[in-house]
Design an enzyme around this catalytic site. Sequence first.
Site, PDB file in Angstrom:
ATOM      1  N   HIS A   1      -5.115  -1.044  -5.680  1.00 30.03           N
ATOM      2  CA  HIS A   1      -5.607   0.120  -4.950  1.00 30.03           C
ATOM      3  C   HIS A   1      -6.286   1.068  -5.925  1.00 30.03           C
ATOM      4  CE1 HIS A   1      -2.361  -1.443  -2.317  1.00 30.03           C
ATOM      5  NE2 HIS A   1      -3.280  -1.214  -1.401  1.00 30.03           N
TER       6      HIS A   1
ATOM      7  N   ASP B   1      -2.692  -7.634  -5.411  1.00 29.77           N
ATOM      8  CA  ASP B   1      -3.014  -6.369  -4.759  1.00 29.77           C
ATOM      9  C   ASP B   1      -3.514  -5.352  -5.765  1.00 29.77           C
ATOM     10  OD1 ASP B   1      -3.208  -5.106  -2.366  1.00 29.77           O
ATOM     11  OD2 ASP B   1      -1.069  -5.085  -1.952  1.00 29.77           O
TER      12      ASP B   1
ATOM     13  N   CYS C   1       0.797  -1.239   0.000  1.00 31.29           N
ATOM     14  CA  CYS C   1       0.000   0.000   0.000  1.00 31.29           C
ATOM     15  C   CYS C   1       0.829   1.288   0.000  1.00 31.29           C
ATOM     16  CB  CYS C   1      -0.948   0.017   1.192  1.00 31.29           C
ATOM     17  SG  CYS C   1      -1.539  -1.572   1.738  1.00 31.29           S
TER      18      CYS C   1
ATOM     19  N   HIS D   1      -8.634  -0.603  -0.932  1.00 29.22           N
ATOM     20  CA  HIS D   1      -7.747  -1.765  -1.041  1.00 29.22           C
ATOM     21  C   HIS D   1      -8.580  -2.922  -1.589  1.00 29.22           C
ATOM     22  CE1 HIS D   1      -4.678  -0.057   1.851  1.00 29.22           C
ATOM     23  NE2 HIS D   1      -5.747   0.654   2.165  1.00 29.22           N
TER      24      HIS D   1
ATOM     25  N   LYS E   1     -15.322  -2.932   5.355  1.00 34.59           N
ATOM     26  CA  LYS E   1     -14.844  -3.824   4.302  1.00 34.59           C
ATOM     27  C   LYS E   1     -15.881  -4.881   3.955  1.00 34.59           C
ATOM     28  CE  LYS E   1     -12.464  -7.018   7.464  1.00 34.59           C
ATOM     29  NZ  LYS E   1     -11.307  -7.896   7.640  1.00 34.59           N
TER      30      LYS E   1
ATOM     31  N   GLN F   1       1.369 -10.950  -3.272  1.00 36.92           N
ATOM     32  CA  GLN F   1       0.019 -10.467  -2.995  1.00 36.92           C
ATOM     33  C   GLN F   1      -0.658  -9.987  -4.274  1.00 36.92           C
ATOM     34  OE1 GLN F   1      -1.247 -10.430   0.235  1.00 36.92           O
ATOM     35  NE2 GLN F   1      -3.232  -9.833  -0.568  1.00 36.92           N
TER      36      GLN F   1
ATOM     37  N   ARG G   1       6.315 -11.411   5.701  1.00 41.68           N
ATOM     38  CA  ARG G   1       5.729 -11.350   7.043  1.00 41.68           C
ATOM     39  C   ARG G   1       6.503 -12.285   7.978  1.00 41.68           C
ATOM     40  NH1 ARG G   1       0.135 -10.106   5.828  1.00 41.68           N
ATOM     41  NH2 ARG G   1       0.261  -8.504   4.199  1.00 41.68           N
TER      42      ARG G   1
END
Length: 644
Positions: free
Chosen positions: A386, A384, A335, A512, A466, A382, A364
């Site tokens: 945005h 991902d 992000c 997201h 979310k 990921q 992680r």
Amino acid sequence: MPVITLPDGSQRQFDHPVTVYDVATNISENLAKAALGGKTPKGLVDTSYCIKEDIALSIITDRDPEGLEIIRHSCAHLLAQAVKQLYPEAQVTIGPVIEDGFYYDFVYPKGFTLEDLQIIEDRMKVLSDQDISVHRQVKSRNDAVSFFHDLGEEYKAKIIESIPEDQELSLYQQGDFTDLCRGPHVPSTSKIKAFKLTKVSGAYWRGDARNEMLQRIYGTAWSDKKALKTYLHRIEEAEKRDHRKIGTELDLFSIQEDAGGGLVFWHPMGARIRRTVEDLWRERHAASGYETLYTPHIAHENLWHISGHTSFYRESMYQPMEDDNQFYQLKPMNCPFHVLIYKGRLRSYREFPLRWAELGTVYRHEMSGALHGLMRVRGFTQDDAHIFCREGQIESEVLAILDFTLDMLKTFGFNQYEIELSTRPENSVGSDEIWDRATQALRSALEKKGLSYGIDEGGGAFYGPKIDIKIEDAIGRKWQCSTVQLDFNLPNRFEMEYIAEDGTRQRPIMIHRAVLGSLERFFGILIEHFAGKFPPWLAPVQVVVINITDRQTDYAEQVEQILKKQGFRSTLDLRNEKIGFKIREHTLKRIPYLLIVGDKEVTEQQVAVRTRSGKDLGAMSLDSFSEYLKAQIARFSYDISEED
């Protein structure tokens, strides 16, 4: 004179205090027999709970999710009672409900064996058949400590000693066994009808490796024997489908301990599948108006201070590394990198919405005990994206995301799913007004799509509400993959701006969005969903050409070369082995189509087509087979039940 309001709005009035069981009896004898507890505005209660004032009440039976939780909690106590009768020297500690079952931890230095589990389970059945009444009693903290000390249950006493002294505690007694518990519990042991002890393992006292090792017995409990049988079949199927086992058999991936736990190595066959998934991902995103980004794997430590990750996710982040007197941090998320690209110049409302997507590898710091094949790793890619937009564009963007997500999931064969809308948690950022408007935008998008959904009150992220989508796999398990999250936090932290239509500077809304989640985890889900029998479009090898004798070698090579030139993922088996052996081996490799060529096929310029399920499609020309395979690949959406 309490007035009881029932779920349908009807009311029952009594001229004296009544129990939940009394209310159930007043409604019907059958309901009273089925009652396991009650649900009030204050929470779940026992059937013996006394009602003295007006209240809303639901009678809980084994048909309710709460009823199943009561059964499982009570079954943990039934397990502990059986253990204490069979092994009096064992000491009890805790026995909580977990997903699909329960466990109980015991102090028992000798250790339990699988043979012991069957003995314990048999005693539990005896106790169930005895229809022992379960009674609740309340004690002060100090009296409870003394009670368990007198029983010799030192670990239970230690647990209670950690509770504030002014608290009253509830204890539940069934026959010769009493345990500390908040409840509620079934009214008698006969309500626990369908259960199975599944395994035994070690667990540290209070979860601390410095403490002594306990014996943890796991079990499962259901409302009836049919549900139990279904669950046990699902577990058996899950073991057969274990992605670690199939991944090794098909040589798809590995975790190399020499490199470190939780780090995935994609082998050639697995990499083929990943490349196919990524190609589809990029193609679909481009068609939906997304631009692809690539960002670094590390950044200055200060970036993560600004984003808030250092405060909120420090335990999941690796330690910073120093270079030239500066500290760099492996990224746990993508992000902030997308935010930095946004802030590269001042944006205008005319540019919105901006849709940026990345297959970004993140890291992680998972605990070693939590690592599990592809499902829980330390380095993963990921899926991902945005979206930066104005507040008024939230609903339309979420609608587009839902369309995109459900279509993508359908492509991989996932047609069943659950959707949950998560609302504002206690600890959050942003005003009530913007939270209400944002939550309503998500709700409105779901309703316009005609999608049924549940509400997870207070389950939103601290930075916004979310939508989560849980897919259901071939054996009924739920997997959380897709999510849509609104974010008011990062735009504020990074002071993101755009020039609004009236010339003022405004904060954008950040969305997201993940469809597949982690590619590694999604790959593991795919392996187990398809049991390694990937649909033709996704299979690492779509077709294998097999000769019967050396006389067909030249023709088999020609067939395989033509297939490769046509873009099919094909391979050739010319080994000097019996045809039955080769067919069996490639069937075990789960290759969708086997083309067998013998003298007849060479003479007639055909191929004999066989599927991995053993179905004989007969002889056909190579052109006919090519058209057939193209059609199978073009289908994309694939029902696993129609395997070949």
